[in-house]
Write a protein that holds these residues in place. Structure first.
Motif, PDB file in Angstrom:
ATOM      1  N   UNK A   1       0.840  -1.189   0.000  1.00  0.00           N
ATOM      2  CA  UNK A   1       0.000   0.000   0.000  1.00  0.00           C
ATOM      3  C   UNK A   1       0.875   1.239   0.000  1.00  0.00           C
ATOM      4  N   UNK A   2       0.628   2.120  -0.959  1.00  0.00           N
ATOM      5  CA  UNK A   2       1.197   3.463  -0.950  1.00  0.00           C
ATOM      6  C   UNK A   2       0.040   4.407  -0.689  1.00  0.00           C
ATOM      7  N   UNK A   3       0.118   5.161   0.402  1.00  0.00           N
ATOM      8  CA  UNK A   3      -0.994   6.013   0.857  1.00  0.00           C
ATOM      9  C   UNK A   3      -0.499   7.460   0.936  1.00  0.00           C
ATOM     10  N   UNK A   4      -0.847   8.252  -0.050  1.00  0.00           N
ATOM     11  CA  UNK A   4      -0.466   9.663  -0.076  1.00  0.00           C
ATOM     12  C   UNK A   4      -1.756  10.473   0.037  1.00  0.00           C
ATOM     13  N   UNK A   5      -2.213  10.583   1.264  1.00  0.00           N
ATOM     14  CA  UNK A   5      -3.518  11.190   1.551  1.00  0.00           C
ATOM     15  C   UNK A   5      -3.372  12.109   2.751  1.00  0.00           C
ATOM     16  N   UNK A   6      -3.698  13.362   2.562  1.00  0.00           N
ATOM     17  CA  UNK A   6      -3.752  14.312   3.670  1.00  0.00           C
ATOM     18  C   UNK A   6      -5.153  14.892   3.707  1.00  0.00           C
ATOM     19  N   UNK A   7      -5.964  14.276   4.535  1.00  0.00           N
ATOM     20  CA  UNK A   7      -7.358  14.695   4.651  1.00  0.00           C
ATOM     21  C   UNK A   7      -7.534  15.399   5.988  1.00  0.00           C
TER      22      UNK A   7
END
Length: 198
Positions: free
Chosen positions: A120-126
């Protein structure tokens, strides 16, 4: 179960989950019956099912008096296992899928390789926020569990966002569409120069 369907059941001291999936959906549209005890999570899973064209029947009971973490993560475990089982180990699928989904100001991109290699590559800034028992940080936990148990390589990028609801919903919809592409039936054996996916 026959066809491109799977049933996974899992019980622990923290959760009890029953997940049935049909990768080819049902006519005239995919059927989704989802009850996790976390309404916002149900909403996201329904969006995933509808936009992926998957039939999903999911019942989860968890220790929500503690928080939503166990229910969300364990649902990801069960859904991941069901995906891999229904796709028969990915030997007869298209393998790759990509989807961009906008939702108002938010734009999500999900790219998947049904390769048998979990990553998993997770590039999320929520923006941090709680929707009842679902906190935004649980999104990554869910998709990591799916990627590991389904043995998918999964790249999730939230390219733009201001509203947490919009961002998360765009991710779930994009994941549905990308997985629908990757898991589309393909004759001729595993799509790999090695001749196997493992």
């Amino acid at each position: 179960m026959g066809g491109r369907r799977a049933l996974v059941e899992r019980s622990t001291r923290e959760t009890a989950i029953r997940c049935r999936i049909d990768l080819d959906g049902t006519d005239p549209r995919p059927a989704a019956r989802i009850e996790t005890g976390i309404p916002f999570f149900d909403h996201l899973l329904t969006a995933w099912s509808v936009h992926g064209g998957f039939g999903l029947d999911l019942l989860a009971r968890g220790d929500l008096e503690v928080e939503g973490h166990h229910t969300v993560e364990d649902t990801g475990i069960c859904l991941g296992r069901a995906l891999r089982e229904a796709a028969a180990g990915y030997g007869t699928v298209a393998r790759f899928g990509t989807a961009y989904v906008p939702m108002d100001e938010a734009l999500a991109r999900v790219v998947v390789d049904a390769s048998g290699r979990p990553y998993l590559v997770w590039v999320v800034e929520v923006p941090p926020r709680s929707f009842g028992a679902f906190h935004t940080e649980l999104a990554e936990e869910f998709w990591r569990a799916v990627a590991v148990e389904a043995r998918l390589t999964l790249h999730v990028d939230l390219l733009r966002v201001r509203n947490a609801h919009h961002g998360l919903e765009a991710i779930w919809k994009a994941a549905g569409r990308a997985l629908a592409q990757a898991l589309a039936p393909r004759p001729g054996g595993p799509l790999s120069t090695k001749g196997v996916l493992e």
